[in-house]
Write a protein that holds these residues in place. Structure first.
Motif, PDB file in Angstrom:
ATOM      1  N   PHE A  17      -3.233   8.760  -8.234  1.00  0.00           N
ATOM      2  CA  PHE A  17      -4.316   8.679  -6.638  1.00  0.00           C
ATOM      3  C   PHE A  17      -4.630   7.263  -6.952  1.00  0.00           C
ATOM      4  CE2 PHE A  17      -5.306  13.267  -6.776  1.00  0.00           C
ATOM      5  CZ  PHE A  17      -4.022  13.735  -5.123  1.00  0.00           C
ATOM      6  N   LYS A  18      -4.741   6.405  -7.688  1.00  0.00           N
ATOM      7  CA  LYS A  18      -5.849   5.433  -8.058  1.00  0.00           C
ATOM      8  C   LYS A  18      -4.259   4.563  -7.521  1.00  0.00           C
ATOM      9  CE  LYS A  18      -4.191   2.713 -11.487  1.00  0.00           C
ATOM     10  NZ  LYS A  18      -3.348   1.970 -11.227  1.00  0.00           N
ATOM     11  N   ASP A  19      -2.554   4.713  -8.122  1.00  0.00           N
ATOM     12  CA  ASP A  19      -1.873   4.336  -7.690  1.00  0.00           C
ATOM     13  C   ASP A  19      -1.432   4.589  -6.004  1.00  0.00           C
ATOM     14  OD1 ASP A  19      -1.193   2.949  -9.619  1.00  0.00           O
ATOM     15  OD2 ASP A  19       0.538   4.427 -10.232  1.00  0.00           O
ATOM     16  N   LEU A  20      -1.376   5.902  -5.973  1.00  0.00           N
ATOM     17  CA  LEU A  20      -1.617   5.887  -4.272  1.00  0.00           C
ATOM     18  C   LEU A  20      -1.851   5.454  -3.379  1.00  0.00           C
ATOM     19  CD1 LEU A  20       0.716   7.981  -2.426  1.00  0.00           C
ATOM     20  CD2 LEU A  20      -0.869   9.887  -3.268  1.00  0.00           C
ATOM     21  N   ARG A  21      -3.428   5.424  -3.571  1.00  0.00           N
ATOM     22  CA  ARG A  21      -4.084   4.816  -3.026  1.00  0.00           C
ATOM     23  C   ARG A  21      -4.040   3.014  -2.306  1.00  0.00           C
ATOM     24  NH1 ARG A  21      -9.032   6.217  -4.794  1.00  0.00           N
ATOM     25  NH2 ARG A  21      -9.893   7.710  -3.093  1.00  0.00           N
ATOM     26  N   MET A  22      -3.524   1.957  -3.570  1.00  0.00           N
ATOM     27  CA  MET A  22      -3.060   1.377  -4.084  1.00  0.00           C
ATOM     28  C   MET A  22      -1.792   1.224  -3.222  1.00  0.00           C
ATOM     29  SD  MET A  22      -4.555  -0.444  -7.584  1.00  0.00           S
ATOM     30  CE  MET A  22      -3.335  -2.028  -7.392  1.00  0.00           C
ATOM     31  N   GLU A  23      -1.219   1.599  -3.585  1.00  0.00           N
ATOM     32  CA  GLU A  23      -0.053   1.960  -2.397  1.00  0.00           C
ATOM     33  C   GLU A  23       0.222   1.704  -1.037  1.00  0.00           C
ATOM     34  OE1 GLU A  23       3.379   0.920  -2.969  1.00  0.00           O
ATOM     35  OE2 GLU A  23       3.941   1.258  -1.835  1.00  0.00           O
ATOM     36  N   LEU A  24      -0.933   2.801  -0.391  1.00  0.00           N
ATOM     37  CA  LEU A  24      -0.869   2.717   1.117  1.00  0.00           C
ATOM     38  C   LEU A  24      -1.582   1.532   1.089  1.00  0.00           C
ATOM     39  CD1 LEU A  24      -1.572   6.699   0.859  1.00  0.00           C
ATOM     40  CD2 LEU A  24      -0.223   5.540   1.718  1.00  0.00           C
ATOM     41  N   ARG A  25      -2.408   1.264   0.517  1.00  0.00           N
ATOM     42  CA  ARG A  25      -3.155  -0.126   0.602  1.00  0.00           C
ATOM     43  C   ARG A  25      -2.178  -1.511   0.931  1.00  0.00           C
ATOM     44  NH1 ARG A  25      -8.577   0.901  -1.887  1.00  0.00           N
ATOM     45  NH2 ARG A  25      -9.450   2.063  -0.633  1.00  0.00           N
ATOM     46  N   THR A  26      -1.288  -1.714   0.090  1.00  0.00           N
ATOM     47  CA  THR A  26      -0.860  -2.767   0.475  1.00  0.00           C
ATOM     48  C   THR A  26       1.207  -2.462   0.646  1.00  0.00           C
ATOM     49  OG1 THR A  26       0.541  -2.175  -2.287  1.00  0.00           O
ATOM     50  CG2 THR A  26      -1.335  -3.517  -2.396  1.00  0.00           C
ATOM     51  N   LYS A  27       1.389  -1.259   0.291  1.00  0.00           N
ATOM     52  CA  LYS A  27       3.309  -1.033   0.590  1.00  0.00           C
ATOM     53  C   LYS A  27       4.211  -1.490   0.044  1.00  0.00           C
ATOM     54  CE  LYS A  27       2.198   1.431   5.503  1.00  0.00           C
ATOM     55  NZ  LYS A  27      -0.095   0.717   5.043  1.00  0.00           N
ATOM     56  N   ASN A  28       3.565  -2.600  -1.091  1.00  0.00           N
ATOM     57  CA  ASN A  28       5.084  -2.914  -1.727  1.00  0.00           C
ATOM     58  C   ASN A  28       6.202  -2.574  -2.436  1.00  0.00           C
ATOM     59  OD1 ASN A  28       3.222  -5.429  -2.010  1.00  0.00           O
ATOM     60  ND2 ASN A  28       1.987  -4.886  -3.994  1.00  0.00           N
ATOM     61  N   ALA A  29       5.872  -0.944  -2.787  1.00  0.00           N
ATOM     62  CA  ALA A  29       7.230  -0.539  -3.543  1.00  0.00           C
ATOM     63  C   ALA A  29       7.458   0.133  -2.394  1.00  0.00           C
ATOM     64  CB  ALA A  29       6.743   0.731  -4.120  1.00  0.00           C
ATOM     65  N   LEU A  30       6.969   1.302  -1.572  1.00  0.00           N
ATOM     66  CA  LEU A  30       7.922   1.047  -0.193  1.00  0.00           C
ATOM     67  C   LEU A  30       8.189   0.628   0.423  1.00  0.00           C
ATOM     68  CD1 LEU A  30       7.856   4.536   0.784  1.00  0.00           C
ATOM     69  CD2 LEU A  30       5.812   3.789   2.038  1.00  0.00           C
ATOM     70  N   ASN A  31       8.075  -0.514   1.219  1.00  0.00           N
ATOM     71  CA  ASN A  31       8.585  -1.613   2.104  1.00  0.00           C
ATOM     72  C   ASN A  31       9.989  -1.873   0.885  1.00  0.00           C
ATOM     73  OD1 ASN A  31       6.875  -1.201   4.180  1.00  0.00           O
ATOM     74  ND2 ASN A  31       6.141  -3.016   3.713  1.00  0.00           N
ATOM     75  N   ALA A  32       9.918  -2.388  -0.527  1.00  0.00           N
ATOM     76  CA  ALA A  32      10.773  -2.949  -1.076  1.00  0.00           C
ATOM     77  C   ALA A  32      11.861  -1.168  -0.609  1.00  0.00           C
ATOM     78  CB  ALA A  32      10.766  -2.831  -2.604  1.00  0.00           C
ATOM     79  N   LYS A 103       2.182   7.569 -13.271  1.00  0.00           N
ATOM     80  CA  LYS A 103       2.873   7.339 -12.895  1.00  0.00           C
ATOM     81  C   LYS A 103       4.754   7.527 -12.690  1.00  0.00           C
ATOM     82  CE  LYS A 103       0.906   3.058 -13.978  1.00  0.00           C
ATOM     83  NZ  LYS A 103       0.269   2.011 -13.003  1.00  0.00           N
ATOM     84  N   LEU A 104       5.454   8.667 -13.323  1.00  0.00           N
ATOM     85  CA  LEU A 104       5.447   9.658 -12.749  1.00  0.00           C
ATOM     86  C   LEU A 104       5.681  10.320 -12.291  1.00  0.00           C
ATOM     87  CD1 LEU A 104       8.330  10.993 -14.293  1.00  0.00           C
ATOM     88  CD2 LEU A 104       7.061  12.461 -14.893  1.00  0.00           C
ATOM     89  N   LEU A 105       4.195  10.749 -11.327  1.00  0.00           N
ATOM     90  CA  LEU A 105       4.008  11.493 -10.423  1.00  0.00           C
ATOM     91  C   LEU A 105       4.153  10.083  -9.141  1.00  0.00           C
ATOM     92  CD1 LEU A 105       1.319  13.657 -11.192  1.00  0.00           C
ATOM     93  CD2 LEU A 105       3.394  14.338 -10.791  1.00  0.00           C
ATOM     94  N   PHE A 106       3.633   9.679  -9.674  1.00  0.00           N
ATOM     95  CA  PHE A 106       3.559   8.412  -8.386  1.00  0.00           C
ATOM     96  C   PHE A 106       4.933   7.473  -8.311  1.00  0.00           C
ATOM     97  CE2 PHE A 106       4.112   3.727  -7.247  1.00  0.00           C
ATOM     98  CZ  PHE A 106       3.011   4.268  -6.209  1.00  0.00           C
ATOM     99  N   ASN A 107       5.227   7.512  -9.063  1.00  0.00           N
ATOM    100  CA  ASN A 107       7.177   7.417  -8.562  1.00  0.00           C
ATOM    101  C   ASN A 107       8.083   8.983  -7.575  1.00  0.00           C
ATOM    102  OD1 ASN A 107       7.463   4.884  -8.956  1.00  0.00           O
ATOM    103  ND2 ASN A 107       8.246   5.228 -11.920  1.00  0.00           N
ATOM    104  N   LEU A 108       7.667   9.546  -7.907  1.00  0.00           N
ATOM    105  CA  LEU A 108       7.884  10.726  -7.803  1.00  0.00           C
ATOM    106  C   LEU A 108       7.638  11.201  -6.226  1.00  0.00           C
ATOM    107  CD1 LEU A 108       9.957  13.404  -8.984  1.00  0.00           C
ATOM    108  CD2 LEU A 108       8.090  14.199  -8.948  1.00  0.00           C
ATOM    109  N   THR A 109       6.972  10.573  -5.828  1.00  0.00           N
ATOM    110  CA  THR A 109       6.424  10.530  -4.802  1.00  0.00           C
ATOM    111  C   THR A 109       6.801   9.605  -3.379  1.00  0.00           C
ATOM    112  OG1 THR A 109       3.359  11.871  -5.485  1.00  0.00           O
ATOM    113  CG2 THR A 109       3.748  10.489  -3.118  1.00  0.00           C
ATOM    114  N   LEU A 110       7.319   8.568  -4.198  1.00  0.00           N
ATOM    115  CA  LEU A 110       7.781   7.564  -3.766  1.00  0.00           C
ATOM    116  C   LEU A 110       9.274   7.831  -3.558  1.00  0.00           C
ATOM    117  CD1 LEU A 110       6.453   4.497  -3.173  1.00  0.00           C
ATOM    118  CD2 LEU A 110       7.400   3.354  -4.981  1.00  0.00           C
ATOM    119  N   LEU A 111      10.045   8.369  -4.218  1.00  0.00           N
ATOM    120  CA  LEU A 111      10.738   8.659  -4.094  1.00  0.00           C
ATOM    121  C   LEU A 111      11.436  10.016  -3.070  1.00  0.00           C
ATOM    122  CD1 LEU A 111      13.712   7.282  -5.305  1.00  0.00           C
ATOM    123  CD2 LEU A 111      14.280   8.513  -7.252  1.00  0.00           C
TER     124      LEU A 111
END
Lengths: 227, 204
Positions: A17-32, A103-111
């Motif tokens: 949830f920490k990674d997800l929250r930060m990703e939703l705020r920055t959208k770095n990985a998702l945008n890439a 991190k695995l769960l985060f990457n899974l969500t991202l993909l």
């Protein structure tokens, strides 16, 4: 006795949830990931057109787009920890297994997010046959799990290196080559209107691949992360 | 009763020797300052003791009642504050505190968070993103994170770095508060900081 009261799951979810929250705020990985996926898909569809591509070609194109899109974003979760200097306190505070699972769960969500956007676009842009969509989703799901299970540990390894971006794809490729070959073969059969039972051996391989990769990663992650 | 045993520890980076033959043993209630000129290896020694770097020679042991603690267990007893240790800029101070407590395996209440923030002089700033903090405020927040688990081993690298006089007083008060119940290691060159410790290890 250690001063811990909560279990592995809640600690892993905290990382997730920490990674997800930060990703939703920055959208770095998702945008890439999305930029790469959409750009590649658009270029491919415009250059080839909707000219009735063979299942073999469609299948290869789809997994090429998936592979390179994943490569452009899945390493971000570890690279960001290194580049922002937060890996030190995470290393001291969190147990390695909880970091890996989070991190695995985060990457899974991202993909999964990326796949749910790219896949419909792929079918629309390439006019790929949609009659066999359910078996396609089964192979796709196993493929996503396979990509994530193999690349999360690689992402942790390359985050410690100085040339991170190029290294991720280079180190991941040998591990993913077998997976991609099986995925391309299975997807080709499905797009050629074969039933799910015709790819049963591929499904068995994909399940075994995910289990083996996840287990090996869990066993090795501590040594990668703490060295 | 806890102890920290550093036995014949040395560290090399390739051909370059950073330090060698470091020996000391500390028990709960002990405090030690690691001092030395720039580049003498103070921070490196701290990282070796924290198991963030592998020693080229020797061993570091964390001991509880004569039982050597494993890698995973001793980490739940230690806290570390340093200028090069960063918190999450895209989270608020409260989110950082909740994250680090959950990931360390325990629950922290809102009341405890407020008390910690007040202790380090950040009351009313808990909902602010860390990226908006000054370097001194970030350093104060690191102390709040460090005190989340009431550490048995407290490691401080340049403890008052970036802090104003009020901030320095907060650090001195924290060291005083934990002096009898923890083992404290301070890596520094500042006299007012190494005066906080009972003993000194000098690196050359």
């Amino acid at each position: 006795m250690p001063k811990t009261s909560s279990g592995l799951l809640s600690r892993s979810l905290a990382v997730y949830f920490k990674d997800l929250r930060m990703e939703l705020r920055t959208k770095n990985a998702l945008n890439a990931i999305l930029m790469f996926g959409v750009t590649t898909l658009t270029v491919v569809s415009f250059s080839l057109g909707q000219s009735g591509l063979s299942p073999k070609l469609l299948s290869a194109l789809f997994w090429i787009i998936m592979f390179f899109s994943a490569m452009s974003g899945l390493a971000q979760t570890f690279i960001r920890e290194e580049e922002t200097g937060t890996s030190l306190i995470l290393n001291l505070t969190a147990e390695p297994n909880s970091i890996y699972i989070g991190k695995l769960l985060f990457n899974l969500t991202l993909l999964i997010t990326m796949t749910s956007i790219i896949t419909p676009m792929f079918f629309i842009f390439t006019d790929a046959p949609t009659e066999n969509i359910l078996p396609f989703v089964v192979i796709l799901t196993l493929g996503v799990f396979g990509l994530v299970s193999a690349t999360t540990l690689v992402a942790a390894i390359i985050s410690k290196a100085s040339v991170k971006g190029a290294l991720f794809a280079v180190v991941s490729f040998p591990i993913l080559m077998v997976l991609l070959m099986v995925l391309v073969g299975a997807t080709e059969k499905i797009l050629d209107n074969n039933s799910l039972s015709s790819v049963s051996s591929e499904i068995q391989f994909l399940i075994a691949y995910v289990v083996v990769m996840t287990t090996i990663s869990l066993l090795l992650f501590k040594f990668v992360w703490r060295e | 009763m806890y102890s920290l045993k550093v036995e014949d520890v040395g560290k090399r980076f390739g051909e370059r020797k950073v330090f060698s033959k470091i020996n000391f043993e500390l028990f709960t209630g002990d405090s030690i300052a690691i001092v030395g000129s720039n580049g003498s290896g103070k921070s490196t020694l701290l990282k070796v003791i924290l198991a963030l770097l592998t020693p080229s020679k020797g061993v570091v042991q964390y001991i509880e009642d004569q039982t050597v603690l494993s890698d995973d267990i001793f980490r739940s007893y230690i806290s570390f504050v340093s200028p090069y240790l960063n918190l999450y800029d895209h989270l608020t101070a409260e989110e950082n505190l909740i994250f680090f407590s959950t990931v360390a395996g325990f629950h922290v209440t809102g009341k405890e968070i407020n008390a910690l923030l007040e202790k380090v002089g950040l009351e009313g700033r808990g909902m602010d993103y860390v990226m908006g903090y000054s370097s001194g405020m970030k350093q104060r927040l690191k102390y709040a994170v460090a005190l989340l688990k009431k550490p048995e081993f407290l490691f401080l690298d340049e403890p008052t770095s970036n802090l104003d006089d009020d901030g320095k007083k907060i650090v001195f008060d924290i060291v005083e508060e934990y002096r009898s119940s923890s083992i404290i290691l301070i890596a520094t060159n500042e006299k007012e900081e190494y005066d906080l410790a009972k003993d000194i290890v000098r690196l050359t």
